[in-house]
Write a protein that holds these residues in place. Structure first.
Motif, PDB file in Angstrom:
ATOM      1  N   CYS A 284       0.837  -1.207   0.000  1.00  0.00           N
ATOM      2  CA  CYS A 284       0.000   0.000   0.000  1.00  0.00           C
ATOM      3  C   CYS A 284       0.868   1.253   0.000  1.00  0.00           C
ATOM      4  O   CYS A 284       1.885   1.325   0.709  1.00  0.00           O
ATOM      5  CB  CYS A 284      -0.907  -0.016   1.228  1.00  0.00           C
ATOM      6  N   HIS A 286       0.078   3.985   1.236  1.00  0.00           N
ATOM      7  CA  HIS A 286      -0.139   4.790   2.434  1.00  0.00           C
ATOM      8  C   HIS A 286       0.998   4.538   3.411  1.00  0.00           C
ATOM      9  O   HIS A 286       1.954   5.316   3.459  1.00  0.00           O
ATOM     10  CB  HIS A 286      -1.508   4.483   3.053  1.00  0.00           C
ATOM     11  N   VAL A 287       0.938   3.452   4.190  1.00  0.00           N
ATOM     12  CA  VAL A 287       2.083   3.141   5.060  1.00  0.00           C
ATOM     13  C   VAL A 287       2.577   1.716   4.885  1.00  0.00           C
ATOM     14  O   VAL A 287       3.242   1.178   5.758  1.00  0.00           O
ATOM     15  CB  VAL A 287       1.796   3.439   6.554  1.00  0.00           C
ATOM     16  N   CYS A 289       1.041  -1.451   4.214  1.00  0.00           N
ATOM     17  CA  CYS A 289       0.371  -2.737   4.500  1.00  0.00           C
ATOM     18  C   CYS A 289       0.162  -3.495   3.193  1.00  0.00           C
ATOM     19  O   CYS A 289       0.165  -2.898   2.114  1.00  0.00           O
ATOM     20  CB  CYS A 289      -0.988  -2.496   5.149  1.00  0.00           C
ATOM     21  N   CYS A 303      -7.185  -1.962   1.040  1.00  0.00           N
ATOM     22  CA  CYS A 303      -6.120  -2.161   2.035  1.00  0.00           C
ATOM     23  C   CYS A 303      -6.790  -2.273   3.404  1.00  0.00           C
ATOM     24  O   CYS A 303      -7.531  -1.371   3.808  1.00  0.00           O
ATOM     25  CB  CYS A 303      -5.134  -0.999   2.010  1.00  0.00           C
ATOM     26  N   CYS A 305      -5.653  -2.005   6.362  1.00  0.00           N
ATOM     27  CA  CYS A 305      -5.137  -1.212   7.503  1.00  0.00           C
ATOM     28  C   CYS A 305      -5.955   0.047   7.739  1.00  0.00           C
ATOM     29  O   CYS A 305      -6.414   0.307   8.845  1.00  0.00           O
ATOM     30  CB  CYS A 305      -3.681  -0.853   7.277  1.00  0.00           C
ATOM     31  N   HIS A 306      -6.110   0.876   6.679  1.00  0.00           N
ATOM     32  CA  HIS A 306      -6.843   2.141   6.861  1.00  0.00           C
ATOM     33  C   HIS A 306      -7.876   2.336   5.755  1.00  0.00           C
ATOM     34  O   HIS A 306      -8.256   3.459   5.438  1.00  0.00           O
ATOM     35  CB  HIS A 306      -5.871   3.327   6.908  1.00  0.00           C
ATOM     36  N   SER A 308      -7.882   2.163   2.525  1.00  0.00           N
ATOM     37  CA  SER A 308      -7.666   2.775   1.204  1.00  0.00           C
ATOM     38  C   SER A 308      -8.171   1.818   0.130  1.00  0.00           C
ATOM     39  O   SER A 308      -8.047   0.602   0.272  1.00  0.00           O
ATOM     40  CB  SER A 308      -6.175   3.050   0.966  1.00  0.00           C
TER      41      SER A 308
END
Ligand code: FES
Length: 362
Positions: A284, A286-287, A289, A303, A305-306, A308
């Motif tokens: 991902c 973003h960060v 994952c 994703c 995790c958050h 997305s």
């Protein structure tokens, strides 16, 4: 903070005439401290005295040696990033544990040395002190200095060359160990290989002999176009040693349906597909994952995790959530044996973008 109620405070001239030890005892009395026992722990120069000195010095020398080892490892150990498929990865993986261990050992040994010094070298003292309040006046300050100096004299620091030397070495070593990481930034440059720097390259980059990297499932089985039904997705890895463990290598391989409305982020990405097959990084943006959930009906991957979401039908652009950058696309091809290969490495950073990017690989 004079606490002794019945002690006559001497004048400045009288204090000038007093010995260091007298001043120290006066200071103790003024603070309401009764020294029941006070003096050197061992007979100066006696075997017990020397034994105590050596046992303390050993800790300081250990601190000094580990500090030097820290500096040597920090500078000389192969610190450059090695990918999981490299033979030298285990050497690189030891770098952080080693410098952490050695710096920790330096501080630990220095701390134990100081405690041992207080227990084995500092004057033996049994004192009773009364509690008191108030500001320090001149006599308190002068007597306190005298007490400290007297403690130093009674510890025999002047004559204890080994102890002083080892303590100085340990202190200097710790100081250097604390400064080296700051200076290290001037020695180590993770970008010194230019476009071939490790953070720009993933295991999908063509091998040294120019051959293209094949795609494999996690168990090493090579991937063929006939493996995937239309509208399906699978996770694949580079078929190189350790490829399935490399943090930047996991890729989602999609076989879209022939009638899916496909858009490309830019014309160049049209050549990255192989028929209805498309490959995108699973990391991902973003960060970092692993993007996992593919919703065939909408063409989106999610994703966990958050939350997305990326639109696979539209160049894997982010359409929901905190990710701001499309998933990098891997150029796909099939070799003469019918196995999927990566035609080149990714042309943009995998995972969260990093500050040096400046659009260079966009
Ligand atoms: S890591 Fe994927 S949305 Fe945060």
């Amino acid at each position: 903070m004079s606490g002794g109620q019945d002690v006559v405070i001497p004048s400045a001239e009288e204090m000038n005439a007093m010995s260091r030890e007298d001043l120290a005892r006066l200071g103790a009395r003024l603070d309401g401290v009764e020294l029941v026992e006070y003096g050197e722990r061992y007979e100066p120069g006696s075997p017990a005295d020397k034994r105590a000195e050596r046992s303390v010095a050993r800790w300081f020398l250990l601190a000094a040696v580990s500090a030097v080892a820290f500096v040597v490892v920090f500078i000389a150990w192969p610190w450059q990033y090695e990918t999981a498929y490299s033979d030298k990865q285990w050497v690189y993986a030891l770098y952080n544990p080693l410098i952490g261990l050695l710096l920790g050992l330096t501080i630990f040994a220095l701390g134990i040395g100081v405690i041992a010094m207080a227990k084995k070298i500092a004057p033996h003292e049994v004192a009773i002190q009364q509690r008191h309040v108030g500001m320090s006046d001149e006599v308190d300050r002068r007597t306190m200095v005298a007490e400290l100096a007297d403690t130093g004299i009674k510890m025999g620091l002047k004559r204890r060359g080994v102890l002083k030397g080892s303590l100085a070495l340990a202190g200097a070593g710790l100081g250097v160990a604390a400064v080296v990481p700051v200076l290290g930034g001037f020695i180590k440059n993770p970008w010194d290989k230019g476009d071939k720097s490790d953070l720009w390259v993933t295991p999908w980059a063509p091998l040294a002999d120019g051959s293209l990297v094949r795609m494999a499932y996690q168990d090493g089985t090579l991937v063929r176009p006939e493996d995937l039904a239309a509208g399906s997705m699978t996770t694949v890895f580079p078929a190189v040693p350790g490829g399935a463990k490399a943090s930047d290598a996991a890729v989602m391989l999609f076989r879209l349906r022939a009638n899916d409305p496909i858009k490309f982020r830019a014309p160049k990405y049209e050549t990255f597909r192989y028929g209805d097959f498309y490959a995108y990084s699973k990391i991902c943006t973003h960060v970092g994952c692993p993007v996992s959930l593919y919703e065939q009906q909408t063409g989106r991957v999610l994703c966990p995790c958050h939350q997305s979401q990326f639109d696979i039908n539209d160049g894997a652009k982010p359409v929901f959530g905190p990710a701001a950058r499309a998933l990098p696309q891997l150029p796909l091809g099939v070799d003469k044996d019918g196995h999927f290969v990566a035609m080149s490495d990714f042309i943009e950073p995998v995972g969260p973008g990093f500050w040096e990017n400046s659009g260079k690989h966009e």
